[in-house]
Scaffold this motif. Structure first.
Motif: not given
Lengths: 278, 292
Positions: A62-63, A69-70, A228-229, B290-291
Motif C-alpha cells: 500500500r505504501t 501514485l504520488s 487505499a490502492l 481496506l482497498s
C-alpha cells in the motif's frame, strides 16, 4: 607578535593562522536559523519513529502504491502545468492584451484560496451540467487517478505560470529584436533565443511545481477520495495514519515523503546544474 | 520651569498608567474564568458552537472548540498534551481514547444519538429504495472510510451482514471511493457525485434541500451510534470540564442537539429504528474492505 590589522587581506600577508576572528554576518545567521527550524521539525518527527512501524511501512504494498501514485501524478501534473505555463507566461511577459491584468491576478488564486477550497470548487464544477458532461463523455475525474492529477495540476498551475513569466521577464527584449531584424520569425526567436536564455528559470519552475504537487493534499482528498490502492497518495496516507492515532506509522511515512521529495529535488538540482553549465 | 512641568506630567502619566493596570488586573481576576478547551469531531460543529456560546453567557466560562476529524483531534490533543474535554462524533474514537489513557473513563457521558440509514440526493435520481438496490450494476456507491471513520465501519458491518460473499463482490465493484469523514460523505452525495451512501440519519438535516434519508428495516441495522464526551487526562480543571459536560447532557444540550436532527436519548434512536439494538461499540472491519 604584532596582531594583524583588522580588515586586511590575510592572503596578502601570507599568515593564514593569524586571520582575525570575524563574527558571522547576520545574513548567514539567518540562513542557519532557517536550517535549524526545518532540522528541528525533522528531528522531532524522528523522535516518534520506531523500527517496527518503519519496517511495516517500508514493506507494505500500500505504501509503495502511494509512493508510485504520488510521484507519477506529480510528474504528469507538473509537465502539464509547464506545457500550459510556457505560452501563457510568454504572452503575459511580452504582450499587452485585453484582460491581461485579470489573467495576472488570477494566477494568485491557488495561493489565496486554500487547496481544500480549490478541491471543493472542482467538486462543485463536476456537479454542474458542464462538469457532468465532461465526466460522462470525456474523462471521469471524481474519485479517480485522473482526479489526483487534476487536483495537483490546478494547485500548481498558477505558481508555474508566475515563475516562468519571471524567467521570461529576465530575458532582454533587445536580443529578440536583434534576432527579428536578422530575419528570424517570432516562433524561431522564441525557440532559439528566448527559451534557451530562460531555461534555468523554466526548469526551476518545473521543479517547484513538481515538489508542490508531490506534497498536495487538500484538493486531492476532496476530489479523489482516500481509498487505499486506488487514489491514496503519500500525503493522504499520512493523514489517514494520523486519523487513527498511529504516530509511529505517521512518522515513518513523513520520513519516506521527505527522503523521496528531497532526494528527487537534489537529483534534479544536480541535473539542472549540469544542464545550465553545459 | 519647563523641565519641572514636563517631569510633573511624566509622573502623573506614570501613576495613571499604573493605576489603570492594577484596576484592569483586578477586574480580570473578578470576572474572567479560565477557558475550557474542547477537542471535538467536526460533525457536531453547529450544535456545539451554539452550546458553547450559550454556556459562555450562562457561566462566564469561555469554551474554545478545536474541531476536526475525531481521530485527528485526538492525535492533536495527545501531541499538544492539552485540552479539557474530548468529544468525538463516534464511539470508536472514544474507545480508542479510553484505551490509550487520554481521557478519564469514569467521566464519559453520552450526549446525542444517531442511526445508520441510506442517504441519497434529494430527488433520489437512481431510485434507491432498499439496501439490495446497492447491487445494481453501474450504481455509484460511496462509503465513509471504514479504516478511519466509525460510520464506514458500521456500514461495512451492515453490508457484511446483509449480503453473501458473491453479492459483496458485486457491491464492491460499485463503490466509487471512500470519504475521509462523515461531513465529507454527506457533502459528496449532496453534490451528486455518488448515488447513495450508508450515512447517519442526521445527514438529511445537514443538507435539507439536497439529501434524503431512506430508513433501513430494523433487521438490517445492527447498532446505533452516539456522540459522547469525556474529561481529558490533560484537563487543568476537572470540575469545570465536568460542569460543561453536564450542561451538554442537560435539557439545553439535548434540546440543541435534537434541533440539529440528533436523537435526545438512546430510546428515541431505537424507537426510530424499530428494534432493540446495541448502542455504540466497535466493529473490526475485514481487511479486504481496506482497498479496492
Amino acid at each position: 607578535m604584532t596582531p594583524p590589522t583588522p580588515g586586511c587581506n590575510p592572503a596578502v600577508g601570507g599568515a593564514k593562522e593569524l586571520r582575525p576572528f570575524r563574527p558571522p554576518r547576520l545574513s548567514i545567521l539567518a540562513a542557519y536559523a532557517v536550517l535549524s527550524i526545518y532540522a528541528g521539525l525533522i528531528l522531532s518527527t524522528l523522535w516518534f519513529l520506531d523500527l517496527g512501524p518503519l519496517q511495516s511501512v517500508a514493506r507494505s504494498e500500500r505504501t509503495w502504491f502511494a509512493v508510485r501514485l504520488s510521484l507519477g501524478a506529480a510528474t504528469v501534473a507538473a509537465c502539464l502545468a509547464l506545457v500550459c505555463a510556457l505560452p501563457a507566461a510568454y504572452a503575459l511577459s511580452r504582450h499587452r492584451f485585453a484582460g491581461r491584468s485579470w489573467v495576472d491576478a488570477v494566477l494568485e488564486l491557488p495561493m489565496v484560496v486554500s487547496p481544500a477550497a480549490l478541491g471543493a470548487m472542482l467538486l462543485m464544477f463536476f456537479s454542474q451540467p458542464i462538469g457532468q458532461w465532461v465526466q460522462e463523455h470525456a474523462v471521469r475525474f471524481v474519485f479517480t487517478v485522473a482526479g489526483v492529477v487534476l487536483a495537483q495540476f490546478v494547485t500548481v498551475l498558477g505558481v508555474a505560470v508566475r515563475l516562468v513569466k519571471t524567467a521570461f521577464d529576465e530575458v532582454p527584449t533587445e536580443l529578440e529584436t536583434v534576432a527579428r531584424t536578422l530575419g528570424a520569425g517570432p516562433r524561431h526567436v522564441f525557440w532559439t533565443v528566448t527559451l534557451p536564455l530562460a531555461r534555468r528559470g523554466v526548469l526551476a519552475a518545473f521543479v517547484v511545481a513538481w515538489a508542490k504537487a508531490v506534497g498536495e493534499f487538500g484538493a486531492t482528498i476532496m476530489l479523489a477520495g482516500t481509498m487505499a490502492l486506488r487514489t491514496e497518495t503519500l500525503p493522504i496516507a499520512i493523514y489517514l495514519r494520523l486519523s487513527t492515532a498511529d504516530l509511529g506509522g505517521t512518522a515513518a511515512l513523513i520520513l519516506m515523503l521527505l527522503c523521496l521529495g528531497l532526494g528527487a529535488l537534489a537529483v534534479t538540482r544536480q541535473l539542472l546544474g549540469r544542464a545550465t553549465h553545459a | 520651569m519647563k523641565r519641572t512641568c514636563a517631569r510633573l506630567w511624566l509622573w502623573c502619566a506614570w501613576r495613571w498608567a499604573g493605576n489603570a493596570l492594577a484596576l484592569g488586573l483586578l477586574c480580570a481576576q473578578g470576572v474572567a474564568q479560565p477557558a475550557l478547551q474542547v477537542f471535538a469531531g467536526a460533525a457536531s460543529k453547529p450544535a456545539l458552537e451554539e452550546l458553547a456560546q450559550r454556556y459562555r453567557e450562562l457561566s462566564g466560562t469561555e469554551v474554545e472548540l478545536v474541531l476536526g476529524g475525531s481521530g485527528t483531534v485526538l492525535t492533536q490533543m495527545r501531541l499538544a498534551r492539552r485540552g479539557d474535554i474530548y468529544l468525538p462524533g463516534s464511539s470508536d474514537s472514544m474507545l480508542r481514547a479510553v484505551r490509550e489513557g487520554l481521557v478519564l473513563p469514569e467521566t464519559e457521558r453520552q450526549v446525542a444519538w444517531v442511526v445508520p440509514a441510506l442517504t441519497v440526493p434529494r430527488d433520489n435520481p437512481a431510485g434507491i429504495r432498499y439496501l439490495r438496490d446497492l447491487l445494481r450494476p453501474g450504481l455509484r456507491v460511496l462509503l465513509a472510510n471504514p479504516e478511519t471513520v466509525c460510520l464506514g465501519a458500521y456500514a461495512v458491518e451492515i453490508l457484511e451482514h446483509a449480503f453473501s460473499p458473491d453479492e459483496i463482490a458485486t457491491l464492491r465493484q460499485n463503490i466509487v471511493n471512500y470519504a475521509d469523514s462523515c461531513e465529507r460523505t454527506a457533502a459528496i452525495v449532496a453534490l451528486r457525485q455518488a448515488d447513495v451512501t450508508l450515512g447517519w440519519h442526521v445527514f438529511e438535516r445537514w443538507y435539507p434541500d439536497r439529501l434524503t434519508t431512506i430508513r433501513l428495516p430494523p433487521e438490517q441495522v445492527l447498532r446505533a451510534g452516539y456522540v459522547s464526551g469525556a474529561v481529558s487526562r490533560f484537563a487543568r480543571d476537572r470540575a469545570a470540564a465536568e460542569r460543561f459536560l453536564e450542561f451538554l447532557c442537560g435539557p439545553q444540550g439535548r434540546a440543541t442537539f435534537a434541533r440539529y436532527g440528533y436523537f435526545e436519548s438512546p430510546e428515541a434512536a431505537l424507537r426510530w429504528l424499530g428494534a432493540p439494538r446495541p448502542v455504540g461499540g466497535e466493529y473490526r472491519v475485514p481487511p479486504k474492505w481496506l482497498s479496492p
